[in-house]
Design a protein around this motif. Structure first.
Motif, PDB file in Angstrom:
ATOM      1  N   GLY A 298      27.486 -10.104  42.900  1.00 55.70           N
ATOM      2  CA  GLY A 298      26.580 -10.446  41.963  1.00 55.70           C
ATOM      3  C   GLY A 298      26.754 -10.616  40.603  1.00 55.70           C
ATOM      4  O   GLY A 298      26.175 -11.226  39.752  1.00 55.70           O
ATOM      5  N   SER A 299      28.161 -10.371  40.276  1.00 55.57           N
ATOM      6  CA  SER A 299      28.640 -10.346  38.918  1.00 55.57           C
ATOM      7  C   SER A 299      28.874 -11.695  38.454  1.00 55.57           C
ATOM      8  O   SER A 299      29.282 -12.587  39.326  1.00 55.57           O
ATOM      9  CB  SER A 299      29.725  -9.580  38.576  1.00 55.57           C
ATOM     10  N   ASP A 300      28.581 -12.294  37.411  1.00 53.35           N
ATOM     11  CA  ASP A 300      28.744 -13.620  37.003  1.00 53.35           C
ATOM     12  C   ASP A 300      30.077 -13.836  36.153  1.00 53.35           C
ATOM     13  O   ASP A 300      30.421 -14.816  35.605  1.00 53.35           O
ATOM     14  CB  ASP A 300      27.673 -14.126  35.876  1.00 53.35           C
ATOM     15  N   THR A 301      31.074 -12.717  36.071  1.00 58.53           N
ATOM     16  CA  THR A 301      32.330 -12.806  35.527  1.00 58.53           C
ATOM     17  C   THR A 301      33.288 -12.138  36.489  1.00 58.53           C
ATOM     18  O   THR A 301      33.160 -11.129  36.998  1.00 58.53           O
ATOM     19  CB  THR A 301      32.367 -12.206  34.130  1.00 58.53           C
ATOM     20  N   ALA A 302      34.214 -13.095  36.912  1.00 50.77           N
ATOM     21  CA  ALA A 302      35.532 -12.224  37.714  1.00 50.77           C
ATOM     22  C   ALA A 302      36.117 -11.240  36.855  1.00 50.77           C
ATOM     23  O   ALA A 302      36.354 -11.331  35.945  1.00 50.77           O
ATOM     24  CB  ALA A 302      36.335 -13.660  38.148  1.00 50.77           C
ATOM     25  N   THR A 303      36.707 -10.400  38.020  1.00 50.02           N
ATOM     26  CA  THR A 303      37.557  -9.447  37.413  1.00 50.02           C
ATOM     27  C   THR A 303      39.044 -10.214  37.189  1.00 50.02           C
ATOM     28  O   THR A 303      39.400 -10.680  38.281  1.00 50.02           O
ATOM     29  CB  THR A 303      37.668  -8.099  38.564  1.00 50.02           C
ATOM     30  N   GLY A 304      39.851  -9.767  36.149  1.00 45.07           N
ATOM     31  CA  GLY A 304      40.950 -10.453  36.126  1.00 45.07           C
ATOM     32  C   GLY A 304      42.255  -9.638  36.452  1.00 45.07           C
ATOM     33  O   GLY A 304      41.975  -8.951  37.630  1.00 45.07           O
ATOM     34  N   LEU A 305      43.199  -9.323  35.823  1.00 44.30           N
ATOM     35  CA  LEU A 305      44.319  -8.643  36.035  1.00 44.30           C
ATOM     36  C   LEU A 305      43.730  -7.143  36.174  1.00 44.30           C
ATOM     37  O   LEU A 305      42.954  -6.562  35.223  1.00 44.30           O
ATOM     38  CB  LEU A 305      45.454  -8.785  35.246  1.00 44.30           C
ATOM     39  N   ALA A 306      44.321  -6.117  36.919  1.00 41.94           N
ATOM     40  CA  ALA A 306      44.219  -4.946  36.728  1.00 41.94           C
ATOM     41  C   ALA A 306      45.464  -4.120  37.147  1.00 41.94           C
ATOM     42  O   ALA A 306      46.126  -4.797  37.930  1.00 41.94           O
ATOM     43  CB  ALA A 306      43.038  -4.379  37.856  1.00 41.94           C
ATOM     44  N   TRP A 307      45.856  -3.167  36.234  1.00 39.86           N
ATOM     45  CA  TRP A 307      47.222  -2.593  36.552  1.00 39.86           C
ATOM     46  C   TRP A 307      47.178  -1.129  36.101  1.00 39.86           C
ATOM     47  O   TRP A 307      46.163  -0.538  35.543  1.00 39.86           O
ATOM     48  CB  TRP A 307      48.290  -3.305  35.590  1.00 39.86           C
ATOM     49  N   ILE A 308      48.142  -0.291  36.390  1.00 42.06           N
ATOM     50  CA  ILE A 308      48.292   1.104  36.169  1.00 42.06           C
ATOM     51  C   ILE A 308      49.710   1.238  35.531  1.00 42.06           C
ATOM     52  O   ILE A 308      50.777   0.643  36.025  1.00 42.06           O
ATOM     53  CB  ILE A 308      48.517   1.894  37.571  1.00 42.06           C
ATOM     54  N   GLU A 309      49.559   1.992  34.472  1.00 40.03           N
ATOM     55  CA  GLU A 309      50.763   2.244  33.616  1.00 40.03           C
ATOM     56  C   GLU A 309      51.235   4.039  33.715  1.00 40.03           C
ATOM     57  O   GLU A 309      50.041   4.522  33.616  1.00 40.03           O
ATOM     58  CB  GLU A 309      50.598   1.941  32.080  1.00 40.03           C
ATOM     59  N   ASP A 310      52.339   4.028  33.459  1.00 40.09           N
ATOM     60  CA  ASP A 310      52.733   5.496  33.518  1.00 40.09           C
ATOM     61  C   ASP A 310      52.602   6.049  31.734  1.00 40.09           C
ATOM     62  O   ASP A 310      52.224   5.198  31.208  1.00 40.09           O
ATOM     63  CB  ASP A 310      54.096   5.889  34.097  1.00 40.09           C
ATOM     64  N   GLU A 311      53.087   7.300  31.665  1.00 44.19           N
ATOM     65  CA  GLU A 311      52.990   7.602  30.021  1.00 44.19           C
ATOM     66  C   GLU A 311      53.814   6.813  29.116  1.00 44.19           C
ATOM     67  O   GLU A 311      53.593   6.831  28.243  1.00 44.19           O
ATOM     68  CB  GLU A 311      53.400   9.027  30.046  1.00 44.19           C
TER      69      GLU A 311
END
Length: 513
Positions: A298-311
């Motif tokens: 139902g969101s009107d905006t797509a989720t874009g990039l998602a990522w994980i970074e280390d320290e």
């Protein structure tokens, strides 16, 4: 959606703490034969309890009676349960699809703008069903409408696909009355759809179901809701990882955020607890992304990039939320070290409209993996056919023999695996491998199934992963011909930014259907 031949890379039973069931650690391997899992590497059993807290509550059961709610005008009032409220099956809205092929049931509730909700159904996960993919029960679809009777969200199968009972995480766009329609999947496909024949409906012997609507609150452990300003990193507290009642894992965490502009980037610092070891394979953190729009959450905006970074700021895993598979989503499965700090980054996939409902959801849990590759360490390697590593016979969640592996491809590396299991007469070879589709930095992952005696690839026995799908031999597999011993070859290139070198594979032998 009715089950199809998945090669689950690792089966992990889980449910979010808001509708407690199982945690994100599992003991089963595989998932072929259309009984669970996903090409992204998750799936499994749903729990047998129902409560809006992480405590155990054994549900009492009732037989739903009557119907008469076949339109918006006849919609039956459904309860909306508060966070922390103990709920049994008796408390839920109940119904029966009768006749199952044509009945559509409607429920209604009063909602408030900005309220986060989990709507979930129970039929194949109900008290009379042996598992979340059992035959003899309806394959439900849940659709959410606003007070103008306009569709605003829908779910067929949940992500991760650990059952065929619908489950929807959403945020309400306005104050008012909302409607929920429950129907059989074949109704959504339309009359005459493949497989939706009299034989299919005649096999459904129990068409009872239940509907639960649960409020989500960031003040409750197991639910993380972004504040009004996430320009500074939000730290996911250790207390959000709630230990399950068996003491062998943790409940999944629902993470909700919002996009305030096209360039918005939210950051969540997290440390996965290491007090409880995983049951198999390597330590892995999973973040499931959800489809948006009226056919999604139902969101009107797509989720874009998602990522994980280390320290050190290295990007160890990354997925693109605009490339979600409508069934399996696009899970980010990152092998990392439990007890060490990392950060999750989420970016907008578009420009949020003024006054819109621009939110996103991720489901986070920890898990293990398929059995680990062994022959790339200790001076040994499996880089040639002659040195192929043996994959012991394991059964998929569908009960079919095969082999499963979690491996790594480094520069110049090629991996070979010989299956201990052998195809029976009439079996086809099914194989699925994922890397980029689960966040790895591997690109163009290619699989080849080989006749060990001749060294030749089986006809049609190759597949290459793309941004839009895993490496697979297709929905029908390939015949082994005269081959009695099968070898899997895996090769790939490396992304210059994303450092993850991991992949997961499954190969099973299944009669064609």
């Amino acid at each position: 959606m009715r089950a199809r031949h998945f090669l689950a890379l690792f089966v992990a039973g889980l449910t979010a703490a808001a509708a407690a069931g199982c945690d994100g650690d599992g003991n089963n391997t595989g998932g072929a034969g259309g009984t669970g899992g996903s090409t992204g590497g998750t799936g499994g059993d749903t729990g047998g309890t129902m409560t809006t807290t992480t405590s155990d509550t054994t549900p009492t059961t009732t037989t739903p009676t009557g119907d008469g709610n076949d339109s918006f005008a006849e919609a039956i009032e459904a309860s909306v349960f508060e966070p922390g409220q103990n709920v049994t099956l008796d408390d839920l809205a109940a119904g029966t699809l009768d006749p199952v092929a044509t009945d559509q049931d409607y429920f209604k509730f009063t909602g408030v703008k900005g309220q986060a909700l989990l709507l979930t159904t129970y039929a194949k996960t109900g008290p009379n069903s042996p598992d979340g993919f059992a035959d003899g029960f309806p394959d439900l679809v849940l659709t959410l409408f606003n007070d103008k009777e306009e569709q605003i969200a829908q779910n067929d199968d949940p992500i991760p696909r650990n059952t065929q009972d619908s489950s929807l995480y959403t945020v309400l766009p306005a104050d008012g009355t909302y409607y929920v329609k429950i129907e059989e999947f074949c109704q959504v496909l339309g009359a005459g759809a493949g497989g939706c024949d009299d034989a299919y409906f005649d096999a459904i012997e129990d068409s009872d179901y239940w509907l639960g609507i649960f409020k989500l609150d960031g003040a409750e452990d197991g639910t993380v809701i972004e504040g009004t300003d996430n320009d500074m990193p939000y730290s996911i507290a250790d207390s959000e990882y709630v230990e399950n009642s068996n003491g062998d894992g943790y409940f999944a965490i629902a993470i909700e955020g919002s996009f305030k502009g096209a360039m918005d980037e939210d950051v969540f610092n997290f440390t996965v607890p290491n007090a409880i070891p995983v049951s198999q394979g390597r330590e892995t953190a999973v973040f499931e992304l959800y489809p948006t729009g009226v056919d999604g959450n139902g969101s009107d905006t797509a989720t874009g990039l998602a990522w994980i970074e280390d320290e050190q700021g290295n990007v160890i895993a990354q997925v693109d939320g605009t490339k979600l598979d409508p069934i399996d989503g696009y899970p980010m499965e990152a092998p990392l070290t439990f007890g060490q700090p990392y950060s999750l980054h989420v970016k907008s996939g578009g420009t949020p409209p003024n006054g819109g409902n621009s939110f996103y959801y991720l489901l986070h849990y920890r898990t293990g993996s398929n059995p680990l590759e062994m022959n790339d360490s200790g001076g040994m390697d499996n880089d040639t056919l002659a040195n192929a590593e043996v994959l012991p016979t394991l059964q998929s969640a569908g009960g079919f023999d095969g082999g499963f592996i979690a491996g790594d491809i480094t520069a110049g590396d090629v991996d070979y695996y010989v299956l201990e299991a052998q195809p029976a007469a009439g079996d086809n070879v099914f194989a699925t491998c994922s890397a980029q589709r689960i966040g790895s930095g591997l690109r163009n992952l290619k699989i080849t199934v080989i006749d060990a005696d001749t060294g030749n690839a089986l006809p049609g026995g190759t597949g290459t992963e793309t941004i839009n799908g895993p490496a697979t031999l297709g929905d029908t597999g390939v015949p082994p011909g005269n081959a009695t011993t099968i070898v899997l070859k895996v090769e790939a290139t490396q992304d210059p930014v994303v450092t993850g070198t991991y992949y997961q594979c499954g190969v099973v032998f299944i009669p064609p259907q």
